[in-house]
Scaffold this motif. Structure first.
Motif, PDB file in Angstrom:
ATOM      1  N   GLN A  41       0.806  -1.070   0.032  1.00  0.00           N
ATOM      2  CA  GLN A  41      -0.017  -0.043  -0.267  1.00  0.00           C
ATOM      3  C   GLN A  41       0.727   1.188  -0.133  1.00  0.00           C
ATOM      4  OE1 GLN A  41      -3.041   0.242   2.746  1.00  0.00           O
ATOM      5  NE2 GLN A  41      -4.349  -0.164   1.201  1.00  0.00           N
ATOM      6  N   LYS A  42       1.835   1.129   0.833  1.00  0.00           N
ATOM      7  CA  LYS A  42       2.661   2.215   0.946  1.00  0.00           C
ATOM      8  C   LYS A  42       3.372   2.634  -0.334  1.00  0.00           C
ATOM      9  CE  LYS A  42       6.220   4.197   4.211  1.00  0.00           C
ATOM     10  NZ  LYS A  42       7.351   3.731   4.908  1.00  0.00           N
ATOM     11  N   VAL A  43       3.926   1.665  -0.985  1.00  0.00           N
ATOM     12  CA  VAL A  43       4.592   1.740  -2.344  1.00  0.00           C
ATOM     13  C   VAL A  43       3.567   2.437  -3.323  1.00  0.00           C
ATOM     14  CG1 VAL A  43       4.463  -0.484  -3.384  1.00  0.00           C
ATOM     15  CG2 VAL A  43       6.296   1.087  -4.048  1.00  0.00           C
ATOM     16  N   ARG A  44       2.281   1.884  -3.238  1.00  0.00           N
ATOM     17  CA  ARG A  44       1.452   2.540  -4.240  1.00  0.00           C
ATOM     18  C   ARG A  44       1.165   4.007  -4.071  1.00  0.00           C
ATOM     19  NH1 ARG A  44      -2.287  -2.925  -3.818  1.00  0.00           N
ATOM     20  NH2 ARG A  44      -1.070  -4.136  -5.358  1.00  0.00           N
ATOM     21  N   ARG A  45       1.005   4.063  -2.510  1.00  0.00           N
ATOM     22  CA  ARG A  45       0.833   5.743  -2.548  1.00  0.00           C
ATOM     23  C   ARG A  45       1.909   6.502  -2.756  1.00  0.00           C
ATOM     24  NH1 ARG A  45      -1.270   4.230   2.563  1.00  0.00           N
ATOM     25  NH2 ARG A  45       0.824   4.246   3.574  1.00  0.00           N
ATOM     26  N   GLY A  46       3.196   5.931  -2.660  1.00  0.00           N
ATOM     27  CA  GLY A  46       4.402   6.424  -3.212  1.00  0.00           C
ATOM     28  C   GLY A  46       4.173   7.047  -4.697  1.00  0.00           C
ATOM     29  N   VAL A  47       4.011   5.873  -5.471  1.00  0.00           N
ATOM     30  CA  VAL A  47       3.590   6.144  -6.865  1.00  0.00           C
ATOM     31  C   VAL A  47       2.996   7.289  -7.164  1.00  0.00           C
ATOM     32  CG1 VAL A  47       2.785   4.987  -9.047  1.00  0.00           C
ATOM     33  CG2 VAL A  47       4.306   3.715  -7.616  1.00  0.00           C
ATOM     34  N   ALA A  48       1.648   7.289  -6.552  1.00  0.00           N
ATOM     35  CA  ALA A  48       0.414   8.257  -6.750  1.00  0.00           C
ATOM     36  C   ALA A  48       1.135   9.716  -6.106  1.00  0.00           C
ATOM     37  CB  ALA A  48      -0.573   8.120  -5.650  1.00  0.00           C
ATOM     38  N   ASP A  49       1.945   9.725  -5.116  1.00  0.00           N
ATOM     39  CA  ASP A  49       2.633  11.093  -4.605  1.00  0.00           C
ATOM     40  C   ASP A  49       3.522  11.602  -5.836  1.00  0.00           C
ATOM     41  OD1 ASP A  49       1.347  11.086  -2.477  1.00  0.00           O
ATOM     42  OD2 ASP A  49       2.935  10.647  -1.058  1.00  0.00           O
ATOM     43  N   VAL A  50       4.338  10.846  -6.175  1.00  0.00           N
ATOM     44  CA  VAL A  50       5.413  11.288  -7.252  1.00  0.00           C
ATOM     45  C   VAL A  50       4.510  11.614  -8.310  1.00  0.00           C
ATOM     46  CG1 VAL A  50       7.491  10.520  -8.586  1.00  0.00           C
ATOM     47  CG2 VAL A  50       7.153   9.488  -6.369  1.00  0.00           C
ATOM     48  N   ALA A  51       3.570  10.983  -8.768  1.00  0.00           N
ATOM     49  CA  ALA A  51       2.766  11.399 -10.060  1.00  0.00           C
ATOM     50  C   ALA A  51       2.181  12.793  -9.835  1.00  0.00           C
ATOM     51  CB  ALA A  51       1.778  10.227 -10.181  1.00  0.00           C
ATOM     52  N   THR A  52       1.728  13.063  -8.711  1.00  0.00           N
ATOM     53  CA  THR A  52       0.974  14.212  -8.346  1.00  0.00           C
ATOM     54  C   THR A  52       2.030  15.324  -8.354  1.00  0.00           C
ATOM     55  OG1 THR A  52      -0.469  13.252  -6.814  1.00  0.00           O
ATOM     56  CG2 THR A  52      -0.100  15.602  -6.442  1.00  0.00           C
ATOM     57  N   SER A  53       3.206  15.129  -7.672  1.00  0.00           N
ATOM     58  CA  SER A  53       4.360  16.129  -7.963  1.00  0.00           C
ATOM     59  C   SER A  53       4.770  16.471  -9.301  1.00  0.00           C
ATOM     60  CB  SER A  53       5.626  15.626  -7.035  1.00  0.00           C
ATOM     61  OG  SER A  53       5.564  15.749  -5.975  1.00  0.00           O
ATOM     62  N   GLN A 107      13.546  18.778 -13.158  1.00  0.00           N
ATOM     63  CA  GLN A 107      12.955  18.341 -12.246  1.00  0.00           C
ATOM     64  C   GLN A 107      11.867  17.297 -12.721  1.00  0.00           C
ATOM     65  OE1 GLN A 107      11.019  21.221  -9.650  1.00  0.00           O
ATOM     66  NE2 GLN A 107      12.702  22.378  -9.301  1.00  0.00           N
ATOM     67  N   TYR A 108      11.065  17.610 -13.775  1.00  0.00           N
ATOM     68  CA  TYR A 108      10.166  16.710 -14.426  1.00  0.00           C
ATOM     69  C   TYR A 108      10.719  15.293 -14.670  1.00  0.00           C
ATOM     70  CZ  TYR A 108       6.486  15.287 -17.531  1.00  0.00           C
ATOM     71  OH  TYR A 108       5.490  14.547 -18.100  1.00  0.00           O
ATOM     72  N   THR A 109      11.908  15.242 -15.376  1.00  0.00           N
ATOM     73  CA  THR A 109      12.671  14.299 -15.808  1.00  0.00           C
ATOM     74  C   THR A 109      12.919  13.444 -14.563  1.00  0.00           C
ATOM     75  OG1 THR A 109      13.713  15.651 -17.398  1.00  0.00           O
ATOM     76  CG2 THR A 109      14.384  13.331 -17.368  1.00  0.00           C
ATOM     77  N   THR A 110      13.461  13.997 -13.482  1.00  0.00           N
ATOM     78  CA  THR A 110      13.850  13.243 -12.334  1.00  0.00           C
ATOM     79  C   THR A 110      12.475  12.469 -11.714  1.00  0.00           C
ATOM     80  OG1 THR A 110      15.384  14.929 -11.696  1.00  0.00           O
ATOM     81  CG2 THR A 110      14.777  13.470  -9.965  1.00  0.00           C
ATOM     82  N   LEU A 111      11.423  13.432 -11.507  1.00  0.00           N
ATOM     83  CA  LEU A 111      10.255  12.748 -10.848  1.00  0.00           C
ATOM     84  C   LEU A 111       9.838  11.534 -11.682  1.00  0.00           C
ATOM     85  CD1 LEU A 111       8.527  16.108  -9.407  1.00  0.00           C
ATOM     86  CD2 LEU A 111       9.461  14.016  -8.324  1.00  0.00           C
ATOM     87  N   GLN A 112       9.685  11.702 -13.367  1.00  0.00           N
ATOM     88  CA  GLN A 112       9.335  10.854 -14.174  1.00  0.00           C
ATOM     89  C   GLN A 112      10.220   9.692 -13.744  1.00  0.00           C
ATOM     90  OE1 GLN A 112       9.842  11.833 -18.128  1.00  0.00           O
ATOM     91  NE2 GLN A 112       7.583  11.539 -18.728  1.00  0.00           N
ATOM     92  N   ASP A 175      12.383  11.378  -0.516  1.00  0.00           N
ATOM     93  CA  ASP A 175      13.393  12.370  -0.469  1.00  0.00           C
ATOM     94  C   ASP A 175      13.388  13.392  -1.684  1.00  0.00           C
ATOM     95  OD1 ASP A 175      13.968  11.265   1.925  1.00  0.00           O
ATOM     96  OD2 ASP A 175      16.050  10.554   1.024  1.00  0.00           O
ATOM     97  N   LYS A 176      13.343  12.791  -2.855  1.00  0.00           N
ATOM     98  CA  LYS A 176      13.102  13.606  -4.105  1.00  0.00           C
ATOM     99  C   LYS A 176      12.048  14.439  -4.196  1.00  0.00           C
ATOM    100  CE  LYS A 176      16.640  11.545  -6.541  1.00  0.00           C
ATOM    101  NZ  LYS A 176      18.024  12.155  -6.806  1.00  0.00           N
ATOM    102  N   THR A 177      10.881  13.795  -3.799  1.00  0.00           N
ATOM    103  CA  THR A 177       9.645  14.594  -3.974  1.00  0.00           C
ATOM    104  C   THR A 177       9.436  15.404  -2.851  1.00  0.00           C
ATOM    105  OG1 THR A 177       8.505  12.671  -2.861  1.00  0.00           O
ATOM    106  CG2 THR A 177       7.784  12.751  -5.140  1.00  0.00           C
ATOM    107  N   GLU A 178      10.138  15.345  -1.762  1.00  0.00           N
ATOM    108  CA  GLU A 178      10.017  16.498  -0.631  1.00  0.00           C
ATOM    109  C   GLU A 178      10.889  17.723  -1.353  1.00  0.00           C
ATOM    110  OE1 GLU A 178       8.398  17.020   2.035  1.00  0.00           O
ATOM    111  OE2 GLU A 178       7.520  15.018   1.461  1.00  0.00           O
ATOM    112  N   GLN A 179      12.022  17.477  -1.818  1.00  0.00           N
ATOM    113  CA  GLN A 179      12.749  18.405  -2.303  1.00  0.00           C
ATOM    114  C   GLN A 179      12.077  19.198  -3.326  1.00  0.00           C
ATOM    115  OE1 GLN A 179      16.358  16.974  -4.082  1.00  0.00           O
ATOM    116  NE2 GLN A 179      16.956  15.859  -2.302  1.00  0.00           N
ATOM    117  N   ARG A 183      10.326  23.152  -3.703  1.00  0.00           N
ATOM    118  CA  ARG A 183      10.809  24.075  -4.809  1.00  0.00           C
ATOM    119  C   ARG A 183       9.375  24.487  -5.638  1.00  0.00           C
ATOM    120  NH1 ARG A 183      15.606  21.761  -8.067  1.00  0.00           N
ATOM    121  NH2 ARG A 183      16.605  20.640  -6.298  1.00  0.00           N
ATOM    122  N   ALA A 184       8.334  23.567  -5.787  1.00  0.00           N
ATOM    123  CA  ALA A 184       7.303  23.830  -6.487  1.00  0.00           C
ATOM    124  C   ALA A 184       6.471  24.908  -5.681  1.00  0.00           C
ATOM    125  CB  ALA A 184       6.461  22.427  -6.795  1.00  0.00           C
TER     126      ALA A 184
END
Lengths: 279, 92
Positions: A41-53, A107-112, A175-179, A183-184
Motif C-alpha cells: 500500500q505504501k509503495v502504491r501511495r508513493g507512486v501516486a505521490d510522485v505522480a502528483t508532484s 525536475q520533471y525528468t527526475t520525477l518521471q 526524498d526527491k519529492t520532498e525536495q 521548490r514547487a
C-alpha cells in the motif's frame, strides 16, 4: 570484503533479527504477510505521490511556457512597429523565464524516473507477495510448527530482501519529492504573489500597455487620414455607394473592366495600365 | 547464483562469471576506500552493465534470497557507505 557481498550480508542480518524475535514460526508467516500488504500500500501511495508532484511541475511548466510565448509575441509586435527597445525588454524577460523552465524540465525528468522506478518496484513486490501468500497457506496446511521452520525461513528471507529493496526505493522517492515539493511550493507562491507576472510583463504589463498605446495611435492616424481624404473630396457629390469613396474607386473600376475582357487576371494588370496610358 | 541490483530486481548469473564480477567489485571497493567519488560512478556503472548483460531476470514470484546485492544505478558513494553501515537505512 567485497561491496556486493557486504551489502547482501547487511540485508540478511536485518532479516535474521526479525526471525529471531518470532516465537511460533507460523505466526511469522501471518505477521510478515500483514507487513507485506502494508508495504504494498505504501509503495502504491508513493507512486501516486510522485505522480502528483510530476503533474504539478507539468502545470507550472505550462504556465511559464504560456508567459514565455506571450513575451515572444510582444517582442514581434514591438519589432513590427519599430520599437526595438520594447522588443529587447520582452526578450530579456523571456530569457529569465526560459531558465526557470529548463530547471523545471530537469525536475520533471527526475520525477518521471522515480515514478517509473517505483511502479516497477510495486509490481515486483506484488508478484512476490502473491507467491508468499500461496506458500504461506501451503506451509500452514501441510507442516507442523517444527517442520515448517526451514521453509518459513526460506520464504521469509526471500521476501524480506524484496521488502528492503522496495523500502529503499520509497525512501529515495520520498526524498526527491520532498525536495521538489519545496521548490514547487516556492514557485507557486512566487506566481501567486504576482512576482512572476511582474517578471513576464512588468507591474502592469508595461510592454503590452505601450504596444496597445502604439496600436491605438496607429488606428487614430489611419482614421485621421481617412477623414482628411473624405474632406478633400467634400465638394464632390456623395454618390459612391461603396462608401470608401476615394481615388481607389477608379482603380477598382479598371480592374472590373479587365475581368470583363475575359483575360486572366494575373496576366492583365501589367499589360492593361500601359495600354491605357498609351491612348 | 542470484544477484540483485537494488531498484531493479534479481538476475540469475552464471557461476562462471563470479571471478569477473569480483574483479570489478574489488575495483569498486577500492574507490570507496580511497573516497574517490569520480571513479566510483564509472566503476559501478561498469559492474551494473556487466551484470545486466550476462544476467537473466529471475521469475517475478520467486522467493529466493540473493547471494550478492549491488547498489542501484545512480547510487552515490554516500549511499553505499550507509548501506554498508546498515544504520537503519535498510527498512524492515
Amino acid at each position: 570484503m567485497s561491496v556486493m557481498k557486504r551489502v547482501s550480508m547487511m540485508f540478511r542480518a536485518k532479516t535474521n533479527k526479525v526471525l529471531d524475535r518470532m516465537e511460533d514460526p507460523r505466526e511469522t508467516l501471518d505477521y510478515s504477510y500483514q507487513t507485506q500488504l502494508e508495504l504494498l500500500q505504501k509503495v502504491r501511495r508513493g507512486v501516486a505521490d510522485v505522480a502528483t508532484s510530476r503533474k504539478r511541475v507539468e502545470l507550472q511548466m505550462n504556465q511559464l511556457q504560456q508567459s514565455s510565448d506571450k513575451l515572444d509575441r510582444q517582442a514581434r509586435d514591438a519589432l513590427s512597429v519599430g520599437r526595438e527597445d520594447l522588443a529587447r525588454d520582452a526578450l530579456t524577460r523571456k530569457s529569465g523565464l526560459q531558465s526557470q523552465l529548463s530547471e523545471l524540465n530537469t525536475q520533471y525528468t527526475t520525477l518521471q524516473g522515480e515514478e517509473e522506478r517505483l511502479t516497477g518496484a510495486s509490481q515486483r513486490l506484488q508478484a512476490k507477495v502473491e507467491s508468499f501468500r500461496t506458500k504461506k497457506e501451503t506451509i500452514k496446511a501441510t507442516y507442523t510448527a517444527a517442520e515448517a521452520q526451514t521453509r518459513i525461513n526460506e520464504a521469509f528471507t526471500g521476501i524480506s530482501e524484496e521488502m528492503g529493496d522496495v523500502g529503499l526505493a520509497i525512501q529515495r522517492a520520498e526524498d526527491k519529492t520532498e525536495q521538489m515539493k519545496a521548490r514547487a511550493g516556492a514557485l507557486d507562491e512566487l506566481m501567486a504573489s504576482g512576482a512572476i507576472d511582474d517578471m513576464v510583463s512588468g507591474p502592469r504589463d508595461d510592454i503590452q500597455l505601450e504596444l496597445d498605446r502604439m496600436g491605438a495611435s496607429h488606428d487614430v492616424d489611419a482614421e485621421l487620414a481617412r477623414m482628411k481624404g473624405e474632406l478633400a473630396q467634400g465638394s464632390a457629390p456623395r454618390q459612391i455607394e461603396s462608401g470608401d469613396g476615394a481615388a481607389p474607386g477608379t482603380a477598382a473600376a479598371r480592374e472590373a473592366r479587365a475581368g470583363e475582357d475575359g483575360q486572366a487576371t494575373q496576366a492583365a494588370p501589367p499589360a492593361q495600365p500601359q495600354a491605357g496610358d498609351g491612348t | 547464483m542470484i544477484v540483485r541490483i537494488l531498484g531493479e530486481g534479481q538476475l540469475h548469473v552464471d557461476d562462471s562469471a563470479v571471478r569477473e564480477l569480483n574483479e570489478l567489485d574489488a575495483k569498486l571497493e577500492a574507490t570507496v576506500d580511497r573516497n574517490d567519488e569520480s571513479s566510483f560512478r564509472p566503476v559501478l556503472d561498469e559492474l551494473l552493465a556487466r551484470v545486466r548483460a550476462i544476467g537473466r531476470p529471475v521469475e517475478p514470484g520467486a522467493l529466493e534470497p540473493s547471494e550478492l546485492i549491488l547498489p542501484g544505478e545512480g547510487a552515490t558513494m554516500e549511499d553505499v557507505r550507509k548501506l554498508l553501515a546498515g544504520d537503519g537505512l535498510i527498512p524492515g
